[in-house]
Design an enzyme around this catalytic site. Sequence first.
Site, PDB file in Angstrom:
ATOM      1  N   ASN A 139      -9.779  -2.808  -3.973  1.00 60.29           N
ATOM      2  CA  ASN A 139      -9.086  -2.217  -3.826  1.00 60.29           C
ATOM      3  C   ASN A 139      -8.337  -3.523  -4.200  1.00 60.29           C
ATOM      4  OD1 ASN A 139      -6.529  -1.671  -2.063  1.00 60.29           O
ATOM      5  ND2 ASN A 139      -7.351  -1.162  -0.505  1.00 60.29           N
TER       6      ASN A 139
ATOM      7  N   ARG B  19      -9.006   0.829  -6.405  1.00 62.32           N
ATOM      8  CA  ARG B  19      -8.904   1.791  -6.518  1.00 62.32           C
ATOM      9  C   ARG B  19      -6.793   1.396  -7.077  1.00 62.32           C
ATOM     10  NH1 ARG B  19      -4.991  -0.056  -1.021  1.00 62.32           N
ATOM     11  NH2 ARG B  19      -3.138   1.756  -1.511  1.00 62.32           N
TER      12      ARG B  19
ATOM     13  N   HIS C  83      -1.442   6.230  -1.612  1.00 60.55           N
ATOM     14  CA  HIS C  83      -1.705   5.763  -0.235  1.00 60.55           C
ATOM     15  C   HIS C  83      -2.940   6.402  -0.322  1.00 60.55           C
ATOM     16  CE1 HIS C  83       1.527   2.730   1.493  1.00 60.55           C
ATOM     17  NE2 HIS C  83       0.665   1.698   1.210  1.00 60.55           N
TER      18      HIS C  83
ATOM     19  N   ARG D 100       9.866  -4.005   2.092  1.00 63.65           N
ATOM     20  CA  ARG D 100      10.668  -2.800   0.557  1.00 63.65           C
ATOM     21  C   ARG D 100      11.562  -2.005   1.682  1.00 63.65           C
ATOM     22  NH1 ARG D 100       4.839  -0.041  -1.137  1.00 63.65           N
ATOM     23  NH2 ARG D 100       3.676  -1.910  -1.067  1.00 63.65           N
TER      24      ARG D 100
ATOM     25  N   GLU E  70     -10.345   2.112   3.117  1.00 64.93           N
ATOM     26  CA  GLU E  70     -10.002   2.959   2.010  1.00 64.93           C
ATOM     27  C   GLU E  70     -10.984   3.489   1.002  1.00 64.93           C
ATOM     28  OE1 GLU E  70      -6.547   0.689   1.357  1.00 64.93           O
ATOM     29  OE2 GLU E  70      -5.691   1.894   1.921  1.00 64.93           O
TER      30      GLU E  70
END
Length: 395
Positions: free
Chosen positions: A9, A90, A179, A239, A380
Amino acid sequence: MSQKILAINSGSSSLKFKLYELPDQTVLANGHVDRIGQRNSTFTFEIHGKQNVQAEAMKDHLAAIQAVVNGLLTSHVIEHKSEIVAVGHRISHGGRFYTHPVRIDAAVKAKIKELSVLSPLHNPVNLAGIEALEKILPEAQEVATFDTSFHATIPAKAYMYGLPYSYFEDHDIRRYGFHGPSHEYVTLKARELFGEQQTHRMITCHLGNGASLCAELDGKSVNSSMGFTPLAGLLMGTRSGDIDPEIIPFIEERFHLSSEDVRKVLNQDSGLLGLSGISNDVRDLSEAAHEGNSRAQLALDVYVHQIQQYIGAYTTDLDGLDTLVFTAGVGEHSAIVRQAVCAQLGYLGVKLDEAKNQANALSIEAPDSQVKVAVIPTDEESIIARDIIQVLGLN
Ligand code: ADP
């Protein structure tokens, strides 16, 4: 020797991994490399609950993945590289092409590269991870899990922007959502824990360094706060999230900025860090706010308010709400943020049990709450591992 699979990931300056043993998918090792490209990179890995931290400069993802494989060899989790039969990555942006995970070949790599236009900060890094793996483990098969795939079920009314139609038709400009593996993992977990009826209308809040909310009907994504890129939606660590689009040409002209400069401002200098002037980390901000720092408090107030606004909007998409899930760094650990978000959701029948909230319990709603409120640690890598097994038929 049993077969092992590796889930990777990779982010712009970090990389997480988990090594699984087949057929049981037992986690043999997991860890992360942080600050790739800087002199003070660290490699942290955990084997049988024992943590090991090494500090060494890693100049790129090739060096980071080499460190991971070396770590697995020297700690005897594997005796030979050939035990790792497959690797899953990912990948940030799958565009309109990948609604499911795929086996990586030359054509898939070319597409990931082509899609870098849509995800300039993430896809090139993901591709670097794939290429690094091919050098280090040339025999292993590779699978791509796309961040965008889980959101392939978002309807057109939610993914179209109010722009000239040709931008969508000819240039694929639309909302994609990101996501995916995290939202999918907590969704599956919530449905397993609370049943289908209780999770019919669900909102999952992934609140990490990056943050996004996802609205789901019967476990399928129907809206995501992230958009064409992972810059959209909520204000995040660094962000900006959504802003009035007219601000962009305004700051370009006012400060003589190039589009590259603006991209940096919006991705790296904004969000919680930009607003507070202190940190992108909710822990630091909570502490500073507690000590009376008004900018830290303002940053947290804006953050929480935006989450509340999205929840409000998504209850319209869902026609109500049965379960609200918090996950990722902030969602899993910040009782303050969860409490502040839920404080304004009384109109939906959300009521927290403050002791359970403080304890980061799995289920934190009060007995008379009309909505289930869950705290589910994301995983994840387990979605990446599942995809490797399914795509390659390894079971
Ligand atoms: P990433 O998006 O990089 O995977 P994470 O999901 O690990 O990030 O989330 C990182 C963020 O989680 C940190 O920046 C910090 O703000 C927040 N966080 C982690 N632990 C805590 C905590 N105990 N309390 C509040 N916030 C936390």
